[in-house]
Design a protein around this motif. Structure first.
Motif, PDB file in Angstrom:
ATOM      1  N   GLN A   9      -2.836  11.927  -0.397  1.00  0.00           N
ATOM      2  CA  GLN A   9      -1.722  12.617   0.242  1.00  0.00           C
ATOM      3  C   GLN A   9      -1.984  14.114   0.351  1.00  0.00           C
ATOM      4  OE1 GLN A   9       1.340  11.027  -2.345  1.00  0.00           O
ATOM      5  NE2 GLN A   9       2.092   9.692  -0.718  1.00  0.00           N
ATOM      6  N   SER A  28       3.603   9.958   4.513  1.00  0.00           N
ATOM      7  CA  SER A  28       2.310   9.459   5.009  1.00  0.00           C
ATOM      8  C   SER A  28       2.005   8.111   4.387  1.00  0.00           C
ATOM      9  CB  SER A  28       1.179  10.422   4.632  1.00  0.00           C
ATOM     10  OG  SER A  28       1.351  11.671   5.215  1.00  0.00           O
ATOM     11  N   THR A  57       1.362   9.572   9.642  1.00  0.00           N
ATOM     12  CA  THR A  57       2.217  10.579   9.021  1.00  0.00           C
ATOM     13  C   THR A  57       3.357  10.958   9.942  1.00  0.00           C
ATOM     14  OG1 THR A  57       0.306  11.506   7.870  1.00  0.00           O
ATOM     15  CG2 THR A  57       2.261  12.880   7.977  1.00  0.00           C
ATOM     16  N   GLU A 125       6.314   4.265   0.688  1.00  0.00           N
ATOM     17  CA  GLU A 125       6.135   5.213   1.780  1.00  0.00           C
ATOM     18  C   GLU A 125       6.264   4.520   3.135  1.00  0.00           C
ATOM     19  OE1 GLU A 125       4.146   5.030  -0.913  1.00  0.00           O
ATOM     20  OE2 GLU A 125       4.298   7.034  -1.805  1.00  0.00           O
TER      21      GLU A 125
END
Length: 140
Positions: A9, A28, A57, A125
């Motif tokens: 990241q 992301s 992202t 995520e």
């Protein structure tokens, strides 16, 4: 080789800052485009040739797709930049699995949507990214 999620990241954030210092990453994920990664692993080097590694992202200004290096797992460069409105309609066929989840992303210049496979370590995520783009929330 960057294997820790936090390190990956940081590398994505640095690549985005280098490309556009005024843009801020929000979430992301690492995704592998192509057939099922487990099946391709059984085929060894030949199977890996059918897979493409990406980072997707969501930033304040766009949805960025970076190609990822196979050797060191670092972002190599932005291959697609989608406007948020364009990205909302580009996501389809969301599937959650035990080890690998997937969704389809219509990339510019591609005749059909690309299957993005996401490993379970990136699932929180992925859920956040998909909720930002489509409003998708997984069943509890």
């Amino acid at each position: 080789m960057a294997m820790r999620k936090a390190t990956v990241q940081e590398q994505i954030n640095a690549a985005i800052a280098q490309a556009n210092p005024s843009d801020r990453p929000r979430v992301s994920i690492q995704a592998i485009a192509g057939p099922n990664p487990v099946l391709m692993s059984f085929l060894s080097i030949i199977g890996q040739a059918f897979l493409t590694h990406y980072f997707v992202t969501v930033t304040d200004q766009a949805v960025l797709v970076h190609k990822a290096s196979r050797l060191n797992n670092r972002p190599q460069g932005i291959v697609h930049a989608l406007q948020p409105a364009e990205a909302m309609s580009a996501v389809s066929n969301i599937r959650r699995g035990g080890l690998w989840s997937s969704f389809r992303l219509q990339l510019p210049g591609q005749p059909k949507p690309t299957k993005m496979n996401v490993h379970r370590i990136w699932r929180p995520e992925m859920d956040q990214l998909l909720e930002m783009l489509t409003g998708y929330r997984p069943a509890a």
